[in-house]
Design a protein around this motif. Structure first.
Motif, mmCIF file in Angstrom:
data_model
loop_
_atom_site.group_PDB
_atom_site.id
_atom_site.type_symbol
_atom_site.label_atom_id
_atom_site.label_comp_id
_atom_site.label_asym_id
_atom_site.label_seq_id
_atom_site.Cartn_x
_atom_site.Cartn_y
_atom_site.Cartn_z
ATOM 1 N N TYR A 1 -0.290 6.810 -19.134
ATOM 2 C CA TYR A 1 0.819 6.190 -18.398
ATOM 3 C C TYR A 1 2.042 6.059 -19.307
ATOM 4 N N ARG A 2 1.794 5.581 -20.525
ATOM 5 C CA ARG A 2 2.909 5.368 -21.458
ATOM 6 C C ARG A 2 3.638 6.680 -21.744
ATOM 7 N N GLU A 3 2.881 7.743 -21.926
ATOM 8 C CA GLU A 3 3.501 9.042 -22.205
ATOM 9 C C GLU A 3 4.372 9.493 -21.041
ATOM 10 N N SER A 4 3.882 9.331 -19.824
ATOM 11 C CA SER A 4 4.660 9.735 -18.648
ATOM 12 C C SER A 4 5.897 8.867 -18.482
ATOM 13 N N LEU A 5 5.757 7.571 -18.691
ATOM 14 C CA LEU A 5 6.882 6.648 -18.505
ATOM 15 C C LEU A 5 7.940 6.829 -19.581
ATOM 16 N N ASN A 6 7.530 7.106 -20.804
ATOM 17 C CA ASN A 6 8.490 7.252 -21.895
ATOM 18 C C ASN A 6 9.268 8.563 -21.825
ATOM 19 N N ASN A 7 8.833 9.483 -20.969
ATOM 20 C CA ASN A 7 9.621 10.698 -20.738
ATOM 21 C C ASN A 7 10.950 10.377 -20.074
ATOM 22 N N SER A 8 11.027 9.157 -19.501
ATOM 23 C CA SER A 8 12.267 8.722 -18.849
ATOM 24 C C SER A 8 13.144 7.921 -19.805
ATOM 25 N N GLN A 9 12.917 8.077 -21.108
ATOM 26 C CA GLN A 9 13.694 7.408 -22.158
ATOM 27 C C GLN A 9 13.434 5.901 -22.226
ATOM 28 N N GLU A 10 12.364 5.457 -21.630
ATOM 29 C CA GLU A 10 12.007 4.043 -21.724
ATOM 30 C C GLU A 10 11.043 3.862 -22.892
ATOM 31 N N GLU A 11 10.978 2.665 -23.426
ATOM 32 C CA GLU A 11 10.117 2.419 -24.585
ATOM 33 C C GLU A 11 8.947 1.518 -24.183
ATOM 34 N N TRP A 12 8.012 2.099 -23.484
ATOM 35 C CA TRP A 12 6.809 1.371 -23.095
ATOM 36 C C TRP A 12 5.857 1.300 -24.289
ATOM 37 N N TRP A 13 5.108 0.205 -24.367
ATOM 38 C CA TRP A 13 4.181 -0.003 -25.480
ATOM 39 C C TRP A 13 2.828 -0.470 -24.941
ATOM 40 N N ILE A 14 1.822 -0.393 -25.794
ATOM 41 C CA ILE A 14 0.485 -0.888 -25.448
ATOM 42 C C ILE A 14 0.127 -1.983 -26.440
ATOM 43 N N TYR A 15 -0.245 -3.130 -25.908
ATOM 44 C CA TYR A 15 -0.607 -4.273 -26.749
ATOM 45 C C TYR A 15 -2.106 -4.535 -26.622
ATOM 46 N N GLY A 16 -2.779 -4.560 -27.771
ATOM 47 C CA GLY A 16 -4.202 -4.899 -27.779
ATOM 48 C C GLY A 16 -5.091 -3.949 -27.009
ATOM 49 N N LYS A 17 -4.664 -2.733 -26.778
ATOM 50 C CA LYS A 17 -5.427 -1.684 -26.098
ATOM 51 C C LYS A 17 -5.564 -1.866 -24.588
ATOM 52 N N ASP A 18 -5.162 -3.030 -24.041
ATOM 53 C CA ASP A 18 -5.396 -3.222 -22.608
ATOM 54 C C ASP A 18 -4.181 -3.741 -21.840
ATOM 55 N N VAL A 19 -3.015 -3.822 -22.488
ATOM 56 C CA VAL A 19 -1.796 -4.257 -21.803
ATOM 57 C C VAL A 19 -0.705 -3.217 -22.026
ATOM 58 N N LEU A 20 -0.202 -2.656 -20.939
ATOM 59 C CA LEU A 20 0.921 -1.720 -20.989
ATOM 60 C C LEU A 20 2.178 -2.472 -20.581
ATOM 61 N N GLY A 21 3.224 -2.394 -21.410
ATOM 62 C CA GLY A 21 4.413 -3.173 -21.102
ATOM 63 C C GLY A 21 5.695 -2.539 -21.586
ATOM 64 N N VAL A 22 6.799 -3.160 -21.185
ATOM 65 C CA VAL A 22 8.124 -2.729 -21.603
ATOM 66 C C VAL A 22 9.041 -3.945 -21.553
ATOM 67 N N GLU A 23 10.084 -3.940 -22.384
ATOM 68 C CA GLU A 23 11.047 -5.034 -22.400
ATOM 69 C C GLU A 23 12.430 -4.510 -22.034
ATOM 70 N N ILE A 24 13.167 -5.316 -21.276
ATOM 71 C CA ILE A 24 14.522 -4.968 -20.850
ATOM 72 C C ILE A 24 15.461 -6.023 -21.418
ATOM 73 N N TYR A 25 16.317 -5.606 -22.362
ATOM 74 C CA TYR A 25 17.226 -6.532 -23.031
ATOM 75 C C TYR A 25 18.632 -6.407 -22.428
ATOM 76 N N PHE A 26 19.305 -7.536 -22.274
ATOM 77 C CA PHE A 26 20.706 -7.532 -21.840
ATOM 78 C C PHE A 26 21.287 -8.916 -22.120
ATOM 79 N N ARG A 27 22.584 -9.058 -21.905
ATOM 80 C CA ARG A 27 23.243 -10.345 -22.084
ATOM 81 C C ARG A 27 23.788 -10.822 -20.749
#
Length: 376
Positions: free
Chosen positions: A243-269
Motif C-alpha cells: 500500500y505504501r509503495e502505491s500511495l507514495n507514487n503520488s508524491q505522498e510520504e506514507w510511513w509504517i509504524y511498528g509493522k502494523d500501522v500505515l499512516g501519513v501526516e499533513i502539515y500546514f499553518r
C-alpha cells in the motif's frame, strides 16, 4: 500431536476463564516502588491505628489487632493512644510503635522483604517504656525460616499475618459499613485489597495456584502466541508495504509504524498556528483470520491540531461521509482526538480476493488524503 496440544491449550483457557480478573486498587495505580512499599503501608497503618484521626473508625483497627495479641492485661485502655513511625532503637528504626496507658506494641512491617531486623533492640525499646509490651512481625506471608522463628521467640515477638488481621477487621466493621458516608471506609478496603493482591501474587489465592500448577503449559502457550503475533505482524507489514509503495507514487510520504500501522501526516499553518493532521490505518483480526477487516482514521497528536479537527474538519468529514456524526469523534492520549472514518470487512485469507481488496483500500486512503489535503 498438534491436536493434543490444541486441546490442552483450549482446556487451559477454559479453566482460566473461570477465575474473576482482579481489578487494580487505587494504591496499585500509584505504582509505588517496592523499596518504599513498606514505608508507605506503615504510614497508612499509623493513620488508621490512631483512634483520634479523622478517619472516624475510632479504634477499629487497633482493637481488632489487640484481639490477636496475648497481652497479660485485664483491661486494655485505648482511650489515649500514641502511634509513632520509624522510632529510634539504639540506632535502628522500628517501623511502628503504639503506646497506650498500660501497654506498648512494636510492629515490624514486612510486605516483601525478609526478616533480618534487630528484634533485640526493638525489645529493649519496648521494655524502656515500663508497660506490658508485645512485639509483632506483621507480614504478608508466614515467617518460616528457623532463624526468624527463633529470633521472634527470643525477643517476645509474634508473627501476625495481614490476612488474619483483616479478617478480624471485617468481623468488627459492621457499624461503620452502615455509615456509608465515611469515605475512609472505602480507603481502608482499598488498602486491604492491595495487600490481599500482594498475597495473591505470591501464590496464596486460586488464580496464583492455577498459574503455578500450570506454569510450563502456560509458558508454552505464551511462547506459541508470541510466535503467532510475530508472524501476524510480518504479514501485516508485507501487505501494508505494498500500500505504501502505491500511495507514495503520488508524491505522498506514507510511513509504517511498528509493522502494523500505515499512516501519513499533513502539515500546514492556520492563523499562524502549525497544524499536523494524521491519517492512520491498519488491519484487525477476526476469529477466522488475521485479515478480518481494515480501518482508517483521521487523528491528531497535539492540542492545536485537535482543536482544528474538532472545529473544522469533523463537519466537513460528516458531509463527505454521511454515515459519520460527531459522536464518532473520540479523545485519545493527551489532548488528542480521532475519528474512525470507515471499517472495511475483508475476505480473510482468500489470496485470490486480496488484489481487489488492496485496490479498494488504496483508493479509499487516496480519497481521504486528497480530501484532507484539499480542505486544509
Amino acid at each position: 500431536m498438534a491436536n493434543d496440544t490444541d486441546a490442552q491449550f483450549e482446556k487451559l483457557l477454559s479453566e482460566f476463564e473461570l477465575f474473576p480478573i482482579p481489578s487494580q486498587t487505587y494504591l496499585e495505580l500509584c505504582r509505588y516502588p517496592n523499596r518504599r512499599y513498606e514505608e508507605i503501608t506503615s504510614r497508612l497503618l499509623a493513620f488508621f491505628l490512631q483512634p483520634k484521626e479523622e478517619h472516624g473508625l475510632t479504634d477499629l483497627l487497633l482493637s481488632s489487632l489487640l484481639e490477636l495479641i496475648p497481652l497479660k492485661i485485664d483491661a486494655i485502655d485505648t482511650s489515649d493512644i500514641a502511634v509513632d513511625l520509624e522510632v529510634d532503637a539504639s540506632g535502628k528504626r522500628l517501623d511502628i510503635l503504639i503506646q497506650g496507658r498500660n501497654f506498648v506494641i512494636g510492629i515490624e512491617n514486612k510486605i516483601t522483604a525478609p526478616l533480618d531486623n534487630p528484634l533485640d533492640k526493638y525489645k529493649t525499646l519496648m521494655i524502656e517504656q515500663n508497660k506490658e509490651f508485645q512485639g509483632i512481625v506483621l507480614s504478608v506471608n508466614p515467617i518460616r525460616s528457623e532463624d526468624g522463628i527463633n529470633d521472634m521467640k527470643g525477643n517476645d515477638f509474634i508473627n501476625i499475618l495481614y490476612s488474619s488481621w483483616f479478617e478480624k477487621i471485617k468481623q468488627n466493621i459492621g457499624y461503620f459499613l452502615v455509615d456509608g458516608g465515611n469515605r475512609y471506609t472505602i480507603f481502608l478496603y482499598d488498602f486491604m485489597n492491595t495487600i490481599n493482591n500482594k498475597e495473591s501474587s505470591l501464590g496464596r489465592y486460586p488464580m496464583s495456584r492455577f498459574f503455578l500448577e500450570n506454569y510450563d503449559r502456560i509458558d508454552s502457550l505464551i511462547d506459541q502466541f508470541n510466535k503467532f503475533k510475530c508472524d501476524k505482524d510480518e504479514r501485516y507489514f508485507e501487505r501494508l508495504s505494498g500500500y505504501r509503495e502505491s500511495l507514495n507514487n503520488s508524491q505522498e510520504e506514507w510511513w509504517i509504524y511498528g509493522k502494523d500501522v500505515l499512516g501519513v501526516e499533513i502539515y500546514f499553518r492556520s492563523n499562524d498556528i502549525d497544524i499536523d493532521i494524521g491519517i492512520e490505518s491498519g488491519f484487525l483480526p477476526s476469529s477466522q483470520s488475521i485479515f478480518g477487516s481494515f480501518r482508517y482514521r483521521v487523528t491528531s497528536w497535539d492540542k492545536d491540531s485537535s482543536t482544528y479537527i474538532t472545529n473544522k474538519i469533523v463537519d466537513a468529514l460528516i458531509k463527505e461521509y454521511p454515515h459519520l456524526n460527531r459522536e464518532n469523534l473520540v479523545p485519545h492520549g493527551n489532548n488528542c482526538v480521532s475519528i474512525w472514518v470507515e471499517t472495511i470487512e475483508l475476505s480473510g485469507d482468500s489470496l485470490d480476493k486480496h488484489e481487489d481488496e488492496d485496490k479498494k483500500i488504496i483508493e479509499k486512503l487516496k480519497k481521504l488524503f486528497n480530501f484532507i489535503n484539499n480542505f486544509c
